[in-house]
Design a protein around this motif. Structure first.
Motif, PDB file in Angstrom:
ATOM      1  N   UNK A 156       0.845  -1.198   0.000  1.00 18.46           N
ATOM      2  CA  UNK A 156       0.000   0.000   0.000  1.00 18.46           C
ATOM      3  C   UNK A 156       0.886   1.255   0.000  1.00 18.46           C
ATOM      4  N   UNK A 157       0.255   2.424   0.053  1.00 21.14           N
ATOM      5  CA  UNK A 157       0.995   3.670  -0.126  1.00 21.14           C
ATOM      6  C   UNK A 157       0.856   4.611   1.069  1.00 21.14           C
ATOM      7  N   UNK A 158       1.943   5.281   1.400  1.00 25.68           N
ATOM      8  CA  UNK A 158       1.969   6.318   2.430  1.00 25.68           C
ATOM      9  C   UNK A 158       3.195   7.170   2.125  1.00 25.68           C
ATOM     10  N   UNK A 159       2.971   8.369   1.603  1.00 27.39           N
ATOM     11  CA  UNK A 159       4.076   9.191   1.128  1.00 27.39           C
ATOM     12  C   UNK A 159       5.097   9.507   2.213  1.00 27.39           C
ATOM     13  N   UNK A 160       4.641   9.736   3.441  1.00 27.00           N
ATOM     14  CA  UNK A 160       5.580  10.097   4.508  1.00 27.00           C
ATOM     15  C   UNK A 160       6.537   8.956   4.816  1.00 27.00           C
ATOM     16  N   UNK A 161       5.997   7.747   4.926  1.00 25.98           N
ATOM     17  CA  UNK A 161       6.854   6.588   5.182  1.00 25.98           C
ATOM     18  C   UNK A 161       7.738   6.305   3.973  1.00 25.98           C
ATOM     19  N   UNK A 162       7.186   6.480   2.776  1.00 31.08           N
ATOM     20  CA  UNK A 162       7.981   6.270   1.564  1.00 31.08           C
ATOM     21  C   UNK A 162       9.173   7.223   1.526  1.00 31.08           C
ATOM     22  N   UNK A 163       8.952   8.451   1.963  1.00 34.39           N
ATOM     23  CA  UNK A 163      10.048   9.424   1.997  1.00 34.39           C
ATOM     24  C   UNK A 163      11.108   9.016   3.021  1.00 34.39           C
TER      25      UNK A 163
ATOM     26  N   UNK B 232      11.837   5.978   3.955  1.00 27.39           N
ATOM     27  CA  UNK B 232      12.581   4.847   3.381  1.00 27.39           C
ATOM     28  C   UNK B 232      13.633   5.339   2.399  1.00 27.39           C
ATOM     29  N   UNK B 233      13.213   6.239   1.514  1.00 25.15           N
ATOM     30  CA  UNK B 233      14.127   6.673   0.450  1.00 25.15           C
ATOM     31  C   UNK B 233      15.309   7.475   0.982  1.00 25.15           C
TER      32      UNK B 233
ATOM     33  N   UNK C  30      16.996   5.286   4.489  1.00 20.39           N
ATOM     34  CA  UNK C  30      17.449   3.903   4.289  1.00 20.39           C
ATOM     35  C   UNK C  30      17.829   3.722   2.811  1.00 20.39           C
ATOM     36  N   UNK C  31      18.647   4.587   2.265  1.00 25.60           N
ATOM     37  CA  UNK C  31      18.897   4.601   0.812  1.00 25.60           C
ATOM     38  C   UNK C  31      19.596   3.363   0.270  1.00 25.60           C
ATOM     39  N   UNK C  32      20.289   2.628   1.121  1.00 31.17           N
ATOM     40  CA  UNK C  32      21.046   1.473   0.623  1.00 31.17           C
ATOM     41  C   UNK C  32      20.257   0.165   0.669  1.00 31.17           C
ATOM     42  N   UNK C  33      19.051   0.207   1.245  1.00 32.67           N
ATOM     43  CA  UNK C  33      18.263  -1.018   1.390  1.00 32.67           C
ATOM     44  C   UNK C  33      17.319  -1.176   0.194  1.00 32.67           C
TER      45      UNK C  33
ATOM     46  N   UNK D  94       5.804  13.018  -6.976  1.00 30.22           N
ATOM     47  CA  UNK D  94       6.655  12.699  -5.820  1.00 30.22           C
ATOM     48  C   UNK D  94       6.926  11.200  -5.772  1.00 30.22           C
ATOM     49  N   UNK D  95       5.884  10.398  -5.995  1.00 31.00           N
ATOM     50  CA  UNK D  95       6.062   8.938  -5.973  1.00 31.00           C
ATOM     51  C   UNK D  95       7.022   8.487  -7.074  1.00 31.00           C
ATOM     52  N   UNK D  96       6.929   9.092  -8.234  1.00 30.89           N
ATOM     53  CA  UNK D  96       7.835   8.736  -9.332  1.00 30.89           C
ATOM     54  C   UNK D  96       9.286   8.899  -8.898  1.00 30.89           C
ATOM     55  N   UNK D  97       9.546   9.946  -8.143  1.00 27.43           N
ATOM     56  CA  UNK D  97      10.898  10.173  -7.627  1.00 27.43           C
ATOM     57  C   UNK D  97      11.250   9.161  -6.535  1.00 27.43           C
ATOM     58  N   UNK D  98      10.315   8.951  -5.607  1.00 25.17           N
ATOM     59  CA  UNK D  98      10.585   8.054  -4.487  1.00 25.17           C
ATOM     60  C   UNK D  98      10.737   6.608  -4.925  1.00 25.17           C
ATOM     61  N   UNK D  99      10.006   6.208  -5.968  1.00 25.61           N
ATOM     62  CA  UNK D  99      10.008   4.810  -6.410  1.00 25.61           C
ATOM     63  C   UNK D  99      11.089   4.514  -7.445  1.00 25.61           C
ATOM     64  N   UNK D 100      11.917   5.486  -7.762  1.00 27.46           N
ATOM     65  CA  UNK D 100      12.844   5.371  -8.888  1.00 27.46           C
ATOM     66  C   UNK D 100      13.733   4.140  -8.819  1.00 27.46           C
ATOM     67  N   UNK D 101      14.217   3.790  -7.626  1.00 23.90           N
ATOM     68  CA  UNK D 101      15.115   2.646  -7.479  1.00 23.90           C
ATOM     69  C   UNK D 101      14.391   1.362  -7.068  1.00 23.90           C
TER      70      UNK D 101
END
Length: 355
Positions: free
Chosen positions: A94-101, A103-104, A107-110, A129-136
């Motif tokens: 599921x989605x939650x922008x704050x938690x996604x941010x 993580x990114x 925790x960038x290496x995970x 914003x999600x497009x940026x956060x989900x990039x990797x």
């Protein structure tokens, strides 16, 4: 191995449902392989009935955390979980922008594997914003239709499909229920427009002239709105219509149902309520919207979405077939195909390949 994976789930429903049951099956399946499953749920879970099954999970040995209301505290919480449990991979449900941010950026290496649990539509600044956060991230849809929709929103990403599992064992838990000797049909959902319950009301007005069939509708919330819809269609509730409350032991309803109905105009993903009922012996009459079409179960009976004449035709044929001896073969085929494609073990084996 001796490491952990973290499941961050923006999920706080009243019951575990198939989603949590599948994750718990995976946890136990990996128990002897040195991989711990750690869970993180949203803060709102503490103010809903979700807190009950969370405590059950903890009592059963699961490692479960719940977010704070504070963004700053959640940064510290996620970092602490990752460090203390030696988290090597994050699974995002599921989605939650704050938690996604969090993580990114913290925790960038995970590696992150992200699951679209329902239809995703690209809209506004939040999608950018999600497009940026989900990039990797590695992206998955939980059904073919969900994947296809996500691909349109993220055209530069490869999106794979890992369909959900069915919690088939829980369907054997059956409470007392007065079984009718009449043909019984079951629908689920309070939103009459989205779930097509209004279409079912209209079709039942027609078929009741020929068949002494009963309609049961499971309404988990917004009961007053649903009762208003009943009054709008009938003036007062007809004696052949029964509104049922939600239950954790949903097999109670399935095992006492001849035909499961899913006339939805829209669905977020493949509605497993159809397959669960079929596994318990129901025939299925389903609208042919993309989210409900499957090549994994061959015995689903489809009608043209929003076409009352076709709905009536397909439902009438199903009612005629309910008690025919040859229909038992159809039921057995459905059960075998569901077990082959949607059992917990099949799903867990596929999921473990990602770990």
């Amino acid at each position: 191995m001796n490491y952990s994976v973290l499941h961050i789930c923006d999920y706080a429903a009243a019951y575990k449902g198939g989603f949590i049951n599948a994750l718990e099956f995976l946890r136990k399946d990996l128990k002897n392989e040195g991989v711990e499953q750690v869970y993180l749920f949203p803060h709102r879970a503490l103010s809903t009935n979700a807190k009950n099954w969370i405590e059950e999970m903890r009592a059963d040995g699961a490692t479960v955390y719940v977010q704070s209301e504070s963004f700053i505290k959640n940064i510290s919480l996620v970092k602490r979980i990752v460090k203390n449990h030696n988290v090597k991979k994050i699974f995002r449900h599921f989605n939650d922008l704050k938690i996604d941010a969090i993580i990114r950026f913290f925790c960038p290496s995970i590696p992150v594997i992200r699951f679209f649990q329902c239809t995703y539509t690209a809209t506004g600044i939040s999608h950018k914003i999600r497009t940026m956060l989900y990039k990797k991230d590695e992206l998955f849809g939980v059904s073919k239709s969900v994947t296809e929709k996500a691909e349109k929103s993220f055209p530069d990403k490869e999106i794979k499909t890992l369909e959900h599992a069915l919690s088939l064992d829980r369907l054997s838990k059956v409470d007392d229920f007065t079984k009718t000797d009449k043909i019984s049909c079951l629908a689920v959902g309070y939103n009459c427009k989205v779930k097509g319950i209004d279409l079912t009301f209209e079709v039942f007005k027609r078929i009741r002239e020929k068949y002494d069939a009963l309609l049961y509708v499971v309404v988990a919330s917004h009961l007053e709105e649903f009762e208003a819809e009943i009054r709008n269609h009938f003036g007062e509730k007809p004696d052949w219509l029964t509104v049922l409350p939600p239950t954790e032991n949903i097999g109670t309803y399935y095992h006492n149902t001849d035909i499961i109905l899913s006339p939805s105009r829209a669905e977020g993903a493949l509605p497993f309520v159809v397959f669960e009922a079929m596994y318990c012996g129901s025939l299925a009459v389903v609208s042919d919207i993309p989210q409900q079409i499957t090549d994994k179960v061959s015995t689903v009976r489809y009608f043209k979405s929003e076409d009352l004449d076709d709905y009536e035709k397909v439902l009438s044929k199903a009612i005629d077939d309910v008690k025919k001896p040859e229909t038992d073969k159809e039921r057995q085929t459905a059960k075998e195909e569901i077990l082959k494609n949607y059992s917990m073990q099949v799903w867990a084996d596929r999921f473990k390949a990602l770990i």
